[in-house]
Design a protein around this motif. Structure first.
Motif, PDB file in Angstrom:
ATOM      1  N   ARG A  51       0.843  -1.210   0.000  1.00 20.38           N
ATOM      2  CA  ARG A  51       0.000   0.000   0.000  1.00 20.38           C
ATOM      3  C   ARG A  51       0.873   1.252   0.000  1.00 20.38           C
ATOM      4  NH1 ARG A  51      -3.140   1.850   5.256  1.00 20.38           N
ATOM      5  NH2 ARG A  51      -4.055   3.771   4.487  1.00 20.38           N
ATOM      6  N   HIS A  52       0.640   2.145  -0.947  1.00 23.19           N
ATOM      7  CA  HIS A  52       1.366   3.423  -1.028  1.00 23.19           C
ATOM      8  C   HIS A  52       0.616   4.461  -0.205  1.00 23.19           C
ATOM      9  CE1 HIS A  52       2.520   7.098  -3.714  1.00 23.19           C
ATOM     10  NE2 HIS A  52       3.172   7.103  -2.560  1.00 23.19           N
ATOM     11  N   ILE A  53       1.300   5.026   0.779  1.00 18.56           N
ATOM     12  CA  ILE A  53       0.725   6.088   1.604  1.00 18.56           C
ATOM     13  C   ILE A  53       1.512   7.362   1.347  1.00 18.56           C
ATOM     14  CG2 ILE A  53       0.182   6.883   3.928  1.00 18.56           C
ATOM     15  CD1 ILE A  53       0.158   3.900   4.797  1.00 18.56           C
ATOM     16  N   ASN A  54       0.897   8.299   0.638  1.00 22.93           N
ATOM     17  CA  ASN A  54       1.509   9.593   0.364  1.00 22.93           C
ATOM     18  C   ASN A  54       1.098  10.523   1.508  1.00 22.93           C
ATOM     19  OD1 ASN A  54       1.731  12.355  -0.529  1.00 22.93           O
ATOM     20  ND2 ASN A  54       2.004  11.584  -2.598  1.00 22.93           N
ATOM     21  N   ILE A  55       2.052  10.877   2.354  1.00 27.61           N
ATOM     22  CA  ILE A  55       1.744  11.660   3.556  1.00 27.61           C
ATOM     23  C   ILE A  55       1.160  13.025   3.206  1.00 27.61           C
ATOM     24  CG2 ILE A  55       2.713  12.741   5.640  1.00 27.61           C
ATOM     25  CD1 ILE A  55       2.449   9.670   5.798  1.00 27.61           C
ATOM     26  N   GLY A  56       1.673  13.674   2.179  1.00 22.93           N
ATOM     27  CA  GLY A  56       1.134  14.967   1.781  1.00 22.93           C
ATOM     28  C   GLY A  56      -0.342  14.894   1.440  1.00 22.93           C
ATOM     29  N   GLU A  57      -0.733  13.860   0.699  1.00 25.76           N
ATOM     30  CA  GLU A  57      -2.147  13.668   0.342  1.00 25.76           C
ATOM     31  C   GLU A  57      -2.975  13.301   1.569  1.00 25.76           C
ATOM     32  OE1 GLU A  57      -3.594  14.297  -2.621  1.00 25.76           O
ATOM     33  OE2 GLU A  57      -1.620  15.081  -3.165  1.00 25.76           O
ATOM     34  N   LEU A  58      -2.440  12.443   2.421  1.00 28.59           N
ATOM     35  CA  LEU A  58      -3.141  12.036   3.640  1.00 28.59           C
ATOM     36  C   LEU A  58      -3.416  13.242   4.533  1.00 28.59           C
ATOM     37  CD1 LEU A  58      -4.095   9.484   5.279  1.00 28.59           C
ATOM     38  CD2 LEU A  58      -1.871   9.631   6.440  1.00 28.59           C
TER      39      LEU A  58
END
Length: 193
Positions: A51-58
């Motif tokens: 799973r890719h978690i993009n912190i900026g988007e989150l």
């Protein structure tokens, strides 16, 4: 630019011994903005089914910030809210976390920390195309010149978990994805006797 080579077998053995619960590894991909983190993470997630978690988007989606910084033209990340949001997913494993900082995440979350590095001329062009203001542009170029994020990673995580990878072009990204995909596939192997 000197790249750190990391012994895949040793890293696999260390991670299996440290990790009794997770079935899949967690990887942190960090680096100065413009080094190709999101591009590489997206491709790596497709190749590994992690799973890719993009912190900026989150941070934007879940309002995990303390407002907007006009000077830096970005949200002010609330580290506690981000860590609270990620805790369960990180304990479960199987994540690729994509963010330009790394010192506030708990060390126990990650089995591998990748610092992407890009030639300063290439990075300057990438950030200019993004429309970065002069102060933000020079700040990020200086971070890359002085290897701030690599030093931050080395200070925040055990040295055997940290690797610096060149990320100047699509060939570099492809090579990095292939190496990390191999590492993920071998992650659950038993330690050599």
């Amino acid at each position: 630019m000197e790249l750190i080579r990391w012994p895949f077998r040793l890293l696999v053995a260390v991670m299996v011994q440290e990790n009794g619960k997770r079935k899949n590894p967690n990887i942190l991909v960090t680096g100065t903005p413009g080094t190709g983190k999101t591009t590489m993470c997206t491709t790596l997630a497709e190749a590994t089914q992690l799973r890719h978690i993009n912190i900026g988007e989150l941070v934007k989606e879940k309002n995990l910030h303390d407002g907007w910084d006009d000077e830096l033209d970005c949200y002010v990340l609330n580290e506690d809210l981000v860590c609270d949001e990620l805790e369960d997913a990180m304990e479960e494993g199987g994540n690729i976390v994509d963010y330009h900082g790394c010192d506030f995440f708990p060390e126990r979350w990650f089995d591998c920390v990748v610092v992407l590095q890009t030639d300063n001329t290439i990075l300057y062009d990438r950030l200019s195309r993004r429309g970065y203001k002069d102060s933000k542009l020079s700040n990020n170029i200086e971070c890359e010149i002085f290897q701030v994020l690599l030093e931050e990673a080395k200070e925040s995580y055990s040295e055997e978990k940290v690797i610096a990878l060149k990320s100047d072009n699509i060939e570099d990204i492809s090579r990095n994805v292939a190496s990390l995909t191999d590492w993920v596939r071998n992650w659950s192997l038993p330690p050599p006797s």
